[in-house]
Design a protein around this motif. Structure first.
Motif, PDB file in Angstrom:
ATOM      1  N   GLU A  40      39.590  47.249  50.254  1.00 31.37           N
ATOM      2  CA  GLU A  40      40.995  47.061  49.902  1.00 31.37           C
ATOM      3  C   GLU A  40      41.184  47.310  48.407  1.00 31.37           C
ATOM      4  N   ASP A  50      50.286  42.360  46.796  1.00 28.30           N
ATOM      5  CA  ASP A  50      49.422  42.269  47.967  1.00 28.30           C
ATOM      6  C   ASP A  50      48.343  43.344  47.913  1.00 28.30           C
ATOM      7  N   PRO A  51      47.130  43.000  48.364  1.00 30.11           N
ATOM      8  CA  PRO A  51      46.083  44.036  48.438  1.00 30.11           C
ATOM      9  C   PRO A  51      46.503  45.133  49.417  1.00 30.11           C
ATOM     10  N   ARG A  85      45.268  47.593  52.204  1.00 29.39           N
ATOM     11  CA  ARG A  85      44.114  47.782  53.086  1.00 29.39           C
ATOM     12  C   ARG A  85      44.130  49.197  53.640  1.00 29.39           C
ATOM     13  N   ASP A 100      37.943  37.817  39.204  1.00 29.19           N
ATOM     14  CA  ASP A 100      38.460  36.831  40.154  1.00 29.19           C
ATOM     15  C   ASP A 100      37.334  36.302  41.036  1.00 29.19           C
ATOM     16  N   ASN A 148      37.580  50.702  42.307  1.00 29.14           N
ATOM     17  CA  ASN A 148      38.117  50.383  43.631  1.00 29.14           C
ATOM     18  C   ASN A 148      37.585  51.474  44.571  1.00 29.14           C
ATOM     19  N   SER A 190      43.872  45.669  39.434  1.00 27.30           N
ATOM     20  CA  SER A 190      42.461  45.400  39.154  1.00 27.30           C
ATOM     21  C   SER A 190      41.693  46.705  39.004  1.00 27.30           C
ATOM     22  N   TRP A 219      39.560  42.493  36.062  1.00 25.99           N
ATOM     23  CA  TRP A 219      40.936  42.736  35.614  1.00 25.99           C
ATOM     24  C   TRP A 219      40.915  42.974  34.117  1.00 25.99           C
ATOM     25  N   ARG A 255      43.108  46.150  45.055  1.00 23.00           N
ATOM     26  CA  ARG A 255      43.935  45.072  44.497  1.00 23.00           C
ATOM     27  C   ARG A 255      44.739  45.666  43.345  1.00 23.00           C
ATOM     28  N   ARG A 269      52.498  38.544  41.941  1.00 21.37           N
ATOM     29  CA  ARG A 269      51.261  38.875  42.645  1.00 21.37           C
ATOM     30  C   ARG A 269      51.510  40.041  43.577  1.00 21.37           C
ATOM     31  N   TYR A 273      36.347  40.936  41.583  1.00 14.27           N
ATOM     32  CA  TYR A 273      37.168  42.055  41.082  1.00 14.27           C
ATOM     33  C   TYR A 273      37.452  41.819  39.601  1.00 14.27           C
TER      34      TYR A 273
END
Ligand code: AMP
Length: 588
Positions: free
Chosen positions: A378, A4-5, A7, A461, A373, A383, A467, A380, A2, A465
Motif C-alpha cells: 500500500e 487513507d492508504p 491499496r 510510524d 513505496n 510517506s 516521513w 501511504r 490524514r 514507514y
C-alpha cells in the motif's frame, strides 16, 4: 489531515518484482544478489558499461532498442543494444587515441541527445571517471566543478561551448580536449561524430575492479565549495537491484526517467539502471512542457515513469482534462524522488492517471534508492516508504545543532514511533559513495558510531514507514535541484555593489522552494530597482538555473557571534516565525 492508504489490486501485487517485503528484507544478501550481474569476461572484474550495454549486445537483446531518443522536434531515433555497443566502443577507442588514460575525468555538459549516452558509457568502458554537469548551470558552477574534478575531457554542444566554456577555458589548465556534438566552430574543439566514425571500433574493456572509481557527482553543502562524491563500478549492483525493487522495472520495459543526467538521479536511473535490465530508455531532449510530456508517455508507450514532485505539481496545474486527452494504457508504475511529495500529488495520480505516485528517497551520496513505496505494498500518501531490502535505516536523537548528537563517539537510536531524528543508514550497500574528492575530513564527518548521517530529519510510524520532516542544514531544494547557499552568496559577493549576502529557500507551491538572497550593499551603492535587476541578471549569468529569483536589500543582516550571516534567522523572518525559536538552532 490524514490520508487513507492506497491499496493495489491483487493482480498488480502478484506481478510485482517484490511481492513479499518482510521475507525479502530478512533474506536479502548483497553478495548473493551479485549473481544478477555477469562481470567482465575472463573474470576481469566489473564495469558498469559492460553490465549496461555489452552483455545485452552479445545476448538475446542485441537488437532490442536500448535508447529511444526524442529530439526537440519530437523526431525519434532508436539505438539498439548492438549499436550502442559499437558507438560506445568507438568512444572508448577515441579517448585512447587522444591519450586519455584510465582514471582521468571525462565531463559532460549537454542535454539528453544520443552523444551524451555514448560519451558516458564509452568513457566508463575506457576506465575513465565520468562527471556529468547540469547543462543549465552558468559558467561559475561549471568552472568550479571542472577545476575541482580536474576534467581532462569535456563533451558538450557547440552552443554551450560558445556560451559557457570559451570564456573560462584559459582558467581550466587540466582540460586537454573538448569534443562537440555539432560542427567544430573553432580549432580548440574537436567534432565528435567524425572523430567517432574515423576510429577502428575494436575494443576490449580493460580490467576494472568493483572498487575502481567510475562516477563523480558534485553536490552542494551548506558551506564551502561543491563536494565531489566518488562512486565506484560496484555501484551498478545497487542500481540494478533497487530499480527492480523500488521502480518495479522488468526486462523489456519502456522506462522514462525525467531527471537530467547532470544530477545523480538522471545518471543512476536515467542511464545505468534501466540498461542493466535490458529495458528501453526514453531520452527526451525537450524541456518540461505538459502537453509534450503526455505525448511522450503515450507515443513511447512508457511502462515505468520516474519523475519529480515539481514536475507532477506542474502537470496537476493543467487540470485533469489534459491528462484525459491522452491514452496511457502501457503505464504501469509511477515513482517520484528528490523533494517532498505532497499527499495531494499521490492521490491525484490515482484519480487522474489511475496509478498512485510512489515516493522514494535517496541522495547523491547513497548512489541509489534507499527508502521507497513498493509496487506490491500500500502507498501511504506523504510517506517516503520503507527501507529497501539490504538497507538498514535508523533515526538518531539530535543535539542542539539539529544534527545527530554524538557523545563519547556514540549516538542514540530512536526506537519509539513518530519521534523526529536524523535519518541515518548503515554503510555496506554497493553504491555508497567512497569519498568526497580530495576532502577526507569532510567525508569522515558524515559518519558516527557505525552510521552514515544523511543530514535529513525524518520520523517513522509504527509500521516502519518513514516521513520526511526537513533538512538539518541550510541547503535549498528548488525544483528538485540541490542548491548550496554558500555558492550563491559567493557569486553575489563578487559583484562590486555587494558587501555581504545571505541566501535561503522560501516556500513555493510548485518548486518546493525558491532561492532568495538578502544583500547588504557596499559603501556608495544605492538600493535602486535598477541595481536589483542588475544583480538578478548577474546571478543568472554566472550561476544559470540555480541563481536567486528574488533579491532583497538589507543593510542589517543578522550575524552569529562569529560573524556569519544567520540564514536561519532570515528564514524565520521570511516565514513569520518568532525569531527566538530559530535563533537557538543557529550554530555559533
Ligand atoms: P540530491 O543529493 O541532490 O539528490 O538531494 C538529496 C536530498 O533531496 C535529500 O537529502 C533530501 O533532503 C531530498 N530528498 C530526496 N528525496 C526526497 C523525498 N522523497 N522526500 C523529501 N526529500 C527528498
Amino acid at each position: 489531515m490524514r490520508w487513507d492508504p492506497i491499496r493495489k489490486p491483487q493482480a498488480a501485487r502478484a506481478a510485482a518484482n517484490l511481492t513479499d517485503y518482510a521475507t525479502a528484507c530478512r533474506d536479502f544478501d548483497w553478495t548473493a544478489a551479485g549473481s544478477a550481474l555477469s562481470g567482465l569476461p575472463g573474470g576481469r572484474g566489473l564495469n558498469i558499461a559492460h553490465e549496461a550495454v555489452d552483455r545485452h549486445a552479445t545476448g538475446p537483446r542485441a537488437t532490442a532498442v536500448a535508447l529511444s531518443c526524442v529530439d526537440r522536434h519530437e523526431t525519434v531515433t532508436e539505438i539498439t543494444y548492438a549499436e550502442l555497443k559499437e558507438q560506445t566502443d568507438r568512444f572508448a577507442v577515441l579517448l585512447g587515441e587522444l591519450g586519455v588514460r584510465p582514471g582521468e575525468r571525462v565531463f559532460t555538459l549537454m542535454g539528453r541527445a544520443p552523444e551524451l549516452y555514448i560519451a558516458v558509457l564509452g568513457a566508463l568502458k575506457a576506465g575513465c571517471v565520468v562527471s556529468p554537469l547540469f547543462p543549465a548551470f552558468g559558467p561559475e558552477p561549471i568552472r568550479q566543478r571542472l577545476t575541482l574534478g580536474e576534467g581532462s575531457v569535456l563533451v558538450t554542444t557547440p552552443t554551450l561551448y560558445r556560451r559557457r566554456i570559451r570564456e573560462i577555458r584559459d582558467r581550466l589548465p587540466a582540460l586537454r580536449h573538448v569534443l562537440v556534438t555539432g560542427e567544430a566552430e573553432t580549432p580548440d574543439v574537436t567534432a565528435l561524430r567524425p572523430a567517432l566514425a574515423a576510429v577502428n571500433p575494436a575494443f576490449t574493456i580493460p580490467a576494472t575492479s568493483p572498487e575502481t572509481p567510475a562516477l563523480l557527482h558534485f553536490t552542494s553543502g551548506t558551506t564551502g565549495t561543491p563536494k565531489g562524491a566518488v562512486h565506484v563500478h560496484g555501484a551498478v549492483l545497487a542500481h540494478h537491484v533497487t530499480a527492480a525493487f523500488a521502480l518495479d522495472l522488468h526486462a523489456g520495459d519502456v522506462f522514462w526517467c525525467t531527471a537530467d543526467p547532470g544530477w545523480v538521479t538522471g545518471m543512476s536511473y536515467g542511464v545505468i539502471a534501466p540498461l542493466t535490465h535490458g529495458a528501453t530508455v526514453v531520452c527526451d531532449e525537450g524541456d518540461f512542457d505538459a502537453k509534450r510530456w503526455y505525448r511522450v508517455l503515450s507515443a513511447e508507450r512508457v511502462n515505468v515513469w520516474y519523475t519529480a514532485p515539481t514536475a507532477l505539481r506542474m502537470l496537476m496545474r493543467h487540470g485533469p482534462g489534459l491528462a484525459k486527452e491522452h491514452d496511457l494504457p502501457a503505464l504501469r508504475f509511477i515513482a517520484s524522488v528528490g523533494e517532498p511529495l505532497n499527499p495531494e500529488v499521490v492521490v491525484w495520480g490515482q484519480e487522474v492517471l489511475g496509478l498512485p505516485v510512489h515516493d522514494n528517497w535517496w541522495q547523491t551520496e547513497t548512489g541509489a534508492i534507499m527508502i521507497a513505496n513498493f509496487a506490491a505494498e500500500e502507498v501511504r500518501p506523504g510517506s517516503m516508504g520503507r527501507p529497501l531490502p539490504g538497507i538498514e535505516a535508523g533515526l538518531l536523537a539530535r543535539g542542539e545543532d539539529g544534527r545527530a548528537q554524538v557523545t563519547g563517539g556514540h549516538v542514540r537510536e530512536i526506537t519509539e514511533p513518530d519521534v523526529e531524528g536524523e535519518l541515518a543508514l548503515r554503510p555496506g550497500w554497493p553504491s555508497m559513495f567512497r569519498g568526497y574528492l580530495g576532502e577526507p575530513a569532510r567525508y569522515e564527518k558524515c559518519f558516527a558510531d557505525g552510521w552514515y548521517l544523511t543530514g535529513d530529519i525524518a520520523r517513522r510510524d509504527t509500521d516502519g514507514y518513514y516521513w520526511f520532516v526537513g533538512r538539518a542544514d541550510d541547503v535549498i531544494k528548488s525544483a528538485g535541484h540541490l542548491v548550496g547557499p554558500f555558492e550563491v552568496e559567493s557569486v553575489l559577493m563578487a559583484h562590486p555593489a555587494v558587501a555581504e549576502a545571505g541566501v535561503i529557500g522560501t516556500p513555493d507551491p510548485v518548486a518546493g522552494e525558491l532561492v532568495k538572497a538578502f544583500v547588504s550593499l557596499a559603501p556608495g551603492a544605492e538600493p535602486t530597482e535598477d541595481l536589483r535587476r542588475e544583480l538578478i541578471a548577474f546571478g543568472r549569468r554566472e550561476l544559470g538555473a540555480v541563481a536567486p529569483k528574488e533579491i532583497v536589500f538589507d543593510q542589517h543582516l543578522p550575524h552569529t557571534r562569529s560573524g556569519k550571516v544567520m540564514r536561519r534567522l532570515l528564514k524565520a523572518r521570511e516565514l513569520g516565525l518568532p525569531e527566538g525559536d530559530l535563533s537557538t538552532v543557529e550554530q555559533p
